[in-house]
Design an enzyme around this catalytic site. Structure first.
Site, PDB file in Angstrom:
ATOM      1  N   ASN A  13      61.752  44.328   4.952  1.00  0.00           N
ATOM      2  CA  ASN A  13      60.621  45.171   5.929  1.00  0.00           C
ATOM      3  C   ASN A  13      61.061  44.811   7.277  1.00  0.00           C
ATOM      4  O   ASN A  13      61.739  43.565   7.372  1.00  0.00           O
ATOM      5  CB  ASN A  13      59.329  44.715   5.719  1.00  0.00           C
ATOM      6  CG  ASN A  13      58.454  45.095   4.466  1.00  0.00           C
ATOM      7  OD1 ASN A  13      58.703  46.028   3.796  1.00  0.00           O
ATOM      8  ND2 ASN A  13      57.810  44.078   3.919  1.00  0.00           N
ATOM      9  N   ASP A  15      59.694  43.519  10.462  1.00  0.00           N
ATOM     10  CA  ASP A  15      58.594  42.909  10.757  1.00  0.00           C
ATOM     11  C   ASP A  15      57.985  43.133  12.271  1.00  0.00           C
ATOM     12  O   ASP A  15      58.915  42.638  13.209  1.00  0.00           O
ATOM     13  CB  ASP A  15      58.426  41.396  10.662  1.00  0.00           C
ATOM     14  CG  ASP A  15      58.474  40.985   9.084  1.00  0.00           C
ATOM     15  OD1 ASP A  15      58.231  41.914   8.450  1.00  0.00           O
ATOM     16  OD2 ASP A  15      58.687  39.765   8.680  1.00  0.00           O
ATOM     17  N   GLY A  41      60.364  40.991   4.980  1.00  0.00           N
ATOM     18  CA  GLY A  41      60.064  41.486   3.386  1.00  0.00           C
ATOM     19  C   GLY A  41      60.370  40.450   2.701  1.00  0.00           C
ATOM     20  O   GLY A  41      61.305  39.535   2.897  1.00  0.00           O
ATOM     21  N   ASP A 255      57.913  32.486   1.099  1.00  0.00           N
ATOM     22  CA  ASP A 255      59.276  33.040   0.603  1.00  0.00           C
ATOM     23  C   ASP A 255      60.176  31.878   0.618  1.00  0.00           C
ATOM     24  O   ASP A 255      61.109  31.976  -0.449  1.00  0.00           O
ATOM     25  CB  ASP A 255      59.528  34.294   1.494  1.00  0.00           C
ATOM     26  CG  ASP A 255      58.513  35.160   1.596  1.00  0.00           C
ATOM     27  OD1 ASP A 255      57.627  35.343   0.861  1.00  0.00           O
ATOM     28  OD2 ASP A 255      58.341  35.774   2.861  1.00  0.00           O
ATOM     29  N   GLY A 290      58.906  33.737  13.401  1.00  0.00           N
ATOM     30  CA  GLY A 290      59.564  34.555  12.525  1.00  0.00           C
ATOM     31  C   GLY A 290      59.613  34.261  11.183  1.00  0.00           C
ATOM     32  O   GLY A 290      59.202  33.094  10.839  1.00  0.00           O
ATOM     33  N   SER A 294      63.398  31.567  11.032  1.00  0.00           N
ATOM     34  CA  SER A 294      62.615  30.316  10.860  1.00  0.00           C
ATOM     35  C   SER A 294      63.370  29.358   9.689  1.00  0.00           C
ATOM     36  O   SER A 294      63.017  28.345   9.489  1.00  0.00           O
ATOM     37  CB  SER A 294      61.250  30.252  10.870  1.00  0.00           C
ATOM     38  OG  SER A 294      60.811  30.692   9.393  1.00  0.00           O
TER      39      SER A 294
HETATM   40  O1  RIB Z   1      55.785  37.034   3.371  1.00  0.00           O
HETATM   41  C1  RIB Z   1      56.061  37.363   4.510  1.00  0.00           C
HETATM   42  C2  RIB Z   1      56.437  38.611   4.570  1.00  0.00           C
HETATM   43  O2  RIB Z   1      55.536  39.667   4.000  1.00  0.00           O
HETATM   44  C3  RIB Z   1      57.075  39.429   5.943  1.00  0.00           C
HETATM   45  O3  RIB Z   1      58.324  39.062   6.418  1.00  0.00           O
HETATM   46  C4  RIB Z   1      56.548  40.864   5.808  1.00  0.00           C
HETATM   47  O4  RIB Z   1      57.453  41.721   5.731  1.00  0.00           O
HETATM   48  C5  RIB Z   1      55.724  40.824   4.476  1.00  0.00           C
HETATM   49  O5  RIB Z   1      56.671  41.377   3.677  1.00  0.00           O
END
Ligand code: RIB
Length: 304
Positions: A13, A15, A41, A255, A290, A294
């Site tokens: 994605n 952001d 994303g 993530d 970000g 980051s």
């Molecule tokens: O986990 C963070 C992510 O969730 C963001 O980067 C955003 O794109 C959403 O997918």
């Protein structure tokens, strides 16, 4: 032979981020900061996080043939991710609208765009990537049937890691492959079907982890934000504390945690040891703005 430590199957994605003093209540308008556009994303974030740590990483995703898609591909390539599996076109690149408050907490709304067009056929077409991956990691910003096909596409002996975010009920076939299922407490309640309530058996993270194991996951990691994580498998559950840091922006920290965990599990570490590394990666990631921008290098994690 494993050419890839980690194959990430998931979303990419753009952001669109605005800092706010506080999030608006329903019907309310608030003013925020200038708009920042970052690559994000959950899938693309995991791939960049793993590659920056030193993992040989590939991404299987779909972006639009547009400026956001190019931003995402550039970020992946700069981190050293193999983007041969990134499909281009079919819909505009996914977009996430993100507000971040002064404590670093965020709220996110995602328009999936091209992510919703990553199909089971795309997975079957990428059989060569799956054959070479030690670990496959997925999230739920792509269709559930695509995630299910990724479970089926794994090579023998390849480990599957799932972050069910945003959460939805999971088919037994997917749950049975998760080793681990990585989720926060809100997601755990949802996957357990508690709909955000107290959760019967699962009022505490240990109870929720037990319930998720009983539901069929091979192992479970419950992330606890600044408190670290809880890892559970078999009959044991262990808390893994996080180092204390000043949070600037928590976007993407989960993530980075999951990517680090998946990579280290693939190297043969046990769940608690891999989680102890991953909480440090997640902690480092909240200290900068970000998502992908980051994520730390291995050297930065060691210096934390
Ligand atoms: O986990 C963070 C992510 O969730 C963001 O980067 C955003 O794109 C959403 O997918």
């Amino acid at each position: 032979m494993n050419d890839y430590d980690l194959l990430v199957v998931g979303s990419a994605n753009a952001d669109l981020v605005i800092g706010v003093e506080r999030r608006p209540a329903p019907g309310e308008t608030v003013l925020g900061s200038d708009l920042a556009v970052h690559p994000g994303g959950k899938g693309a974030n995991q791939a960049v996080a793993a590659a920056r740590l030193g993992a040989r990483t590939a991404l299987l995703a779909r972006v639009g043939d547009d400026a956001h898609g190019r931003l995402l591909l550039d970020s992946q390539r700069a981190a050293g991710v193999d983007t041969g599996g990134v499909r281009v076109g079919g819909a505009p690149t996914g977009v996430a609208l993100i507000t971040v408050d002064p404590s670093g907490d965020n709220s996110i709304v995602v328009s999936p765009g091209a992510n919703a067009r990553l199909t089971p056929e795309d997975i079957r077409d990428a059989a060569g990537l799956f054959a070479r991956a030690r670990v496959v990691s997925a999230q739920l910003e792509i269709p559930l049937e695509t995630v299910t096909e990724a479970v089926r596409a794994r090579a023998a002996g390849s480990r599957f890691v799932l972050n069910p975010s945003p959460p939805r009920p999971l088919p037994a076939e997917v749950l049975a492959a998760c080793d681990p299922l990585v989720l926060n407490e809100h997601e755990a309640r949802f996957v357990l079907g508690d709909g955000g309530g107290d959760g019967g058996d699962g009022k505490d993270p240990e109870g929720r982890a037990r319930a998720l194991l009983a539901l069929g996951a091979r192992s479970v990691v419950v992330t606890l934000g600044a408190e670290g994580a809880l890892v559970a498998e078999g009959g044991t559950a262990v808390r893994v504390p996080s180092p204390r840091v000043g949070a600037v922006d928590t976007t993407g920290a989960g993530d980075a945690f999951t990517a680090a965990l998946a990579w280290r599990l693939g190297l043969g570490e046990d769940l608690a040891t891999a989680a102890a590394f991953a909480v440090r990666v997640g902690a480092a990631a909240v200290t900068k703005e970000g998502a992908q921008a980051s994520f730390p290098t291995a050297g930065e994690v060691a210096a934390l």
